[in-house]
Scaffold this motif. Structure first.
Motif, PDB file in Angstrom:
ATOM      1  N   ALA A  32       0.887  -1.201  -0.063  1.00  0.00           N
ATOM      2  CA  ALA A  32      -0.061   0.210   0.036  1.00  0.00           C
ATOM      3  C   ALA A  32       0.900   1.098  -0.028  1.00  0.00           C
ATOM      4  CB  ALA A  32      -0.826  -0.051   1.329  1.00  0.00           C
ATOM      5  N   GLU A  33       2.011   1.333   0.716  1.00  0.00           N
ATOM      6  CA  GLU A  33       2.858   2.384   0.769  1.00  0.00           C
ATOM      7  C   GLU A  33       3.398   2.637  -0.729  1.00  0.00           C
ATOM      8  OE1 GLU A  33       5.692   1.621   3.810  1.00  0.00           O
ATOM      9  OE2 GLU A  33       4.504   2.012   5.387  1.00  0.00           O
ATOM     10  N   ALA A  34       3.999   1.643  -1.273  1.00  0.00           N
ATOM     11  CA  ALA A  34       4.584   1.507  -2.482  1.00  0.00           C
ATOM     12  C   ALA A  34       3.381   2.172  -3.686  1.00  0.00           C
ATOM     13  CB  ALA A  34       5.030   0.261  -3.000  1.00  0.00           C
ATOM     14  N   ALA A  35       2.380   1.538  -3.391  1.00  0.00           N
ATOM     15  CA  ALA A  35       1.229   2.075  -4.357  1.00  0.00           C
ATOM     16  C   ALA A  35       0.762   3.573  -4.154  1.00  0.00           C
ATOM     17  CB  ALA A  35      -0.153   1.277  -4.344  1.00  0.00           C
ATOM     18  N   ASP A  36       0.825   4.001  -2.744  1.00  0.00           N
ATOM     19  CA  ASP A  36       0.463   5.384  -2.634  1.00  0.00           C
ATOM     20  C   ASP A  36       1.759   6.311  -3.189  1.00  0.00           C
ATOM     21  OD1 ASP A  36      -1.921   4.931  -1.492  1.00  0.00           O
ATOM     22  OD2 ASP A  36      -0.929   4.984   0.489  1.00  0.00           O
ATOM     23  N   GLY A  37       2.967   5.700  -2.971  1.00  0.00           N
ATOM     24  CA  GLY A  37       4.123   6.452  -3.591  1.00  0.00           C
ATOM     25  C   GLY A  37       4.120   6.736  -4.979  1.00  0.00           C
ATOM     26  N   HIS A  38       3.793   5.675  -5.682  1.00  0.00           N
ATOM     27  CA  HIS A  38       3.446   5.459  -7.028  1.00  0.00           C
ATOM     28  C   HIS A  38       2.633   6.624  -7.525  1.00  0.00           C
ATOM     29  CE1 HIS A  38       3.453   4.152 -11.016  1.00  0.00           C
ATOM     30  NE2 HIS A  38       2.117   4.081 -11.202  1.00  0.00           N
ATOM     31  N   VAL A  44       1.397   9.297  -6.076  1.00  0.00           N
ATOM     32  CA  VAL A  44       1.889  10.661  -5.859  1.00  0.00           C
ATOM     33  C   VAL A  44       2.874  10.852  -6.976  1.00  0.00           C
ATOM     34  CG1 VAL A  44       3.598  12.204  -4.320  1.00  0.00           C
ATOM     35  CG2 VAL A  44       1.674  10.627  -3.389  1.00  0.00           C
ATOM     36  N   ASP A  45       3.648  10.033  -7.164  1.00  0.00           N
ATOM     37  CA  ASP A  45       4.616  10.335  -8.645  1.00  0.00           C
ATOM     38  C   ASP A  45       4.122  10.359  -9.803  1.00  0.00           C
ATOM     39  OD1 ASP A  45       6.848  10.158  -7.001  1.00  0.00           O
ATOM     40  OD2 ASP A  45       7.361   7.990  -7.283  1.00  0.00           O
ATOM     41  N   VAL A  46       2.871   9.787  -9.999  1.00  0.00           N
ATOM     42  CA  VAL A  46       2.265  10.048 -11.230  1.00  0.00           C
ATOM     43  C   VAL A  46       1.604  11.420 -11.269  1.00  0.00           C
ATOM     44  CG1 VAL A  46       0.022   9.114 -12.407  1.00  0.00           C
ATOM     45  CG2 VAL A  46       1.808   7.278 -11.629  1.00  0.00           C
ATOM     46  N   GLY A  47       0.881  11.621 -10.049  1.00  0.00           N
ATOM     47  CA  GLY A  47       0.370  12.976 -10.018  1.00  0.00           C
ATOM     48  C   GLY A  47       1.164  14.038 -10.344  1.00  0.00           C
ATOM     49  N   ARG A  48       2.426  13.835  -9.798  1.00  0.00           N
ATOM     50  CA  ARG A  48       3.404  15.272  -9.821  1.00  0.00           C
ATOM     51  C   ARG A  48       3.948  14.968 -11.319  1.00  0.00           C
ATOM     52  NH1 ARG A  48       9.602  14.225  -7.706  1.00  0.00           N
ATOM     53  NH2 ARG A  48       8.872  12.214  -8.841  1.00  0.00           N
TER      54      ARG A  48
END
Length: 166
Positions: free
Chosen positions: A147-153, A155-159
């Motif tokens: 879940a942490e990796a998916a959330d980080g991903h 956020v990266d996609v949004g950025r």
């Protein structure tokens, strides 16, 4: 009377006429020189203009060639990224199939263990509960990490999406 006047001043009249012709010739010469000078300037400007047009066309062709080269490079890069994506998607699907298979086997084992629970000795039930608890903790840890990796991903996609030029 006019004849007498002309006869008396014929030399002066001839001088005035000669001066008039001389001044007219000088004026014509000056105008001819001005016309020639203007024509030379026009030709010089015409040559400069044609040179500038040729340079502009050459720069335009160069820019078109560079744009085509850059477009080809981006197209190749995009194609390579798409191919890499397809390979990774196949790997993800294979991993998901394998994980589903493992989960199905574990589910069957749990169902079998649950059906035998009523006849199992107390020590076996305690081992089963302890093992199930350990498995559950490990699953929760893995789920949290994923879940942490998916959330980080996300956020990266949004950025990247916000920062990408439009």
């Amino acid at each position: 009377m006019i004849d007498i006047f002309l006869a008396k001043f014929y030399k002066a009249i001839i001088i005035v006429l000669m001066a008039f012709l001389l001044l007219g010739g000088i004026g014509l010469s000056i105008q001819s020189w001005r016309v020639d000078h203007c024509q030379a300037e026009y030709q010089l400007l015409d040559v400069k203009f044609k040179t500038q047009v040729a340079e502009s066309q050459a720069l335009t062709e160069k820019a078109k060639a560079e744009a085509a080269s850059k477009e080809k490079q981006w197209s190749e890069q995009l194609l390579k990224a798409e191919q890499n994506y397809n390979v990774k998607i196949k790997q993800v699907l294979a991993d998901a199939t394998r994980a589903q298979s493992v989960a199905d086997r574990l589910s069957k084992q749990l169902d079998t263990a649950k059906s035998r629970m009523s006849t199992a000795p107390k020590e076996t039930i305690i081992k089963y509960v302890n093992t199930s608890s350990d498995i559950l903790k490990e699953c929760v840890d893995k789920y949290r990490t994923m879940a942490e990796a998916a959330d980080g991903h996300a956020v990266d996609v949004g950025r990247l999406s916000e920062g990408w030029p439009e």
